[in-house]
Design a protein around this motif. Sequence first.
Motif, PDB file in Angstrom:
ATOM      1  N   THR A 220       8.394   0.619  -5.631  1.00 23.03           N
ATOM      2  CA  THR A 220       8.062  -0.583  -5.322  1.00 23.03           C
ATOM      3  C   THR A 220       6.819  -1.393  -5.936  1.00 23.03           C
ATOM      4  N   GLY A 221       5.939  -0.615  -5.373  1.00 19.46           N
ATOM      5  CA  GLY A 221       4.195  -1.751  -5.601  1.00 19.46           C
ATOM      6  C   GLY A 221       3.583  -0.821  -4.511  1.00 19.46           C
ATOM      7  N   VAL A 222       1.568  -0.968  -5.260  1.00 20.94           N
ATOM      8  CA  VAL A 222       0.970  -0.014  -4.774  1.00 20.94           C
ATOM      9  C   VAL A 222      -0.547  -1.348  -4.473  1.00 20.94           C
ATOM     10  N   ALA A 223      -0.735  -1.251  -3.455  1.00 20.53           N
ATOM     11  CA  ALA A 223      -1.270  -1.367  -3.219  1.00 20.53           C
ATOM     12  C   ALA A 223      -2.980  -0.365  -2.386  1.00 20.53           C
ATOM     13  N   VAL A 224      -4.085  -0.523  -3.064  1.00 17.09           N
ATOM     14  CA  VAL A 224      -5.296   0.030  -2.745  1.00 17.09           C
ATOM     15  C   VAL A 224      -6.623  -1.129  -2.556  1.00 17.09           C
ATOM     16  N   SER A 225      -7.031  -1.164  -1.623  1.00 13.42           N
ATOM     17  CA  SER A 225      -7.823  -2.418  -0.352  1.00 13.42           C
ATOM     18  C   SER A 225      -9.099  -1.381   0.537  1.00 13.42           C
ATOM     19  N   ALA A 226      -9.987  -1.854   0.063  1.00  9.99           N
ATOM     20  CA  ALA A 226     -11.277  -1.741   0.952  1.00  9.99           C
ATOM     21  C   ALA A 226     -11.874  -2.979   1.867  1.00  9.99           C
ATOM     22  N   SER A 227     -12.562  -3.622   2.644  1.00 10.50           N
ATOM     23  CA  SER A 227     -12.753  -4.612   3.186  1.00 10.50           C
ATOM     24  C   SER A 227     -14.342  -3.890   3.981  1.00 10.50           C
TER      25      SER A 227
END
Length: 463
Positions: free
Chosen positions: A200-207
Amino acid sequence: IGVGVVVEVITKHTEASMGSQSKVSAGGDISLDADTSEDILDIAASAGLSSDTAGVAGSFIVVVLSNDAKAFHAGGSGAKLHADGDVSVTAANNSEDIDLYAGGLAFGNSAGVGVAASILVKTTTVEAYIGNSTSVRATGSTGVEVSAEQAEDLFLLAIGGAGGGDAGVAGSAVVNVVTANTKAHIGDGVTIGTSSAKSTGVAVSASDTTDILGLAGQLAVGGTAGVGAGVDVEVVDKTTEAWIGKNGDIYVSGNVTVDATSSEDIISISVGGSFAGTAAVTINAGVSRVDVTTKAYVAGGTASTNGASIDAGGSVRVNADEQLDLDVISGTISGGGTAAVGAAAAVPVVTKNTHAYIGDYAEVNAAGNGAALTVSTGGYTVTTEATNFGQSAVSGATIDLGYNHGWEDGQEVLYDKGYGTAFTGLTDGAVYYVEKVNATSVKLHIESDLSDAAITIGTGSGT
């Protein structure tokens, strides 16, 4: 004599993981979640009172904290994460609230000595990843999520107070050393979906969000002498990174996003006062060193055969965003019958590196279907003010600049005639000293102490 001491040494490790070459299939979702938090309140207070000689009080807090949270699939040859729902790998430390309050108060017939210190040394690592060579499939509503987040809210306070018939001596110190690493990534050689069976999709996040308030204050009162010294030191090192590794293939029907976000709101205050019948000395300093690296990227390969390949039916975003708000405040007040000395210094040192990029040999295709994505433009606004003036601005020795110049008496300025001719009385390239007339007008002097007459300015066309 009064003494208050708090010492804490804390080490924490939180992990959610799947081992090397593990194969996991699920009809629903697959989730790996490592979550940790701290809520620390330390108070050290002391008082020393003597009706005979000297009163002494000292309060000290020392906290050493090491904390890491990791969520990962180790990857390896043959490893897989196949879900008919979503795959999420998340690590978080979002409830870190640390408050340290130290106070020492002393009074003595002859002398009073009161000191306080709050010291924090904090090292945190939050990391989430899918390891190298893993085969991933996720056909749920969102697809694949890899996320690492942390937030810290720190308040350090140290207050010292002292009074003595002869001498009062007060000191305070706040020392805050923060090292934070936040990383989210998809490893090298990872495949997500296929050209015929897209995820479906890819989300890579760092915060990472950091809020710090450091306050060091002291007050010393002595019949003969009063001495006060205070310092607030903030050392902040942060690395926030999100990335997709090289040599992998990603096929999704929706979006691919890689986001690294970091923000800091830091207030450092060091203030103090001393008063005495004869001599008073007060010294305060605020020192902040901030080093922040924020990166979002698709890793580059060494050749076309090992670059990353991304095929998205929606959009692809690689975004790094860093925001810093830093206030360093230092101030003193001293009063003495014979002599009073006050010195204050505020020293901020800031290094920031913010990068968003797609590396060498990466192949990225996005069809742009679906809703648009919001991105950081990297834009900023600069307001400029033309400092030139013409003949109409000159009246005798007064120059009306036409804008709020912000200058003070004795400030050094350099005269440049530009492309015109120098005004009579002024020399191109010469240094002059400002006499402030009002917010928009000045006079110029040759002597830095303004002891000479202001220069009468004649005709000219250049500034």
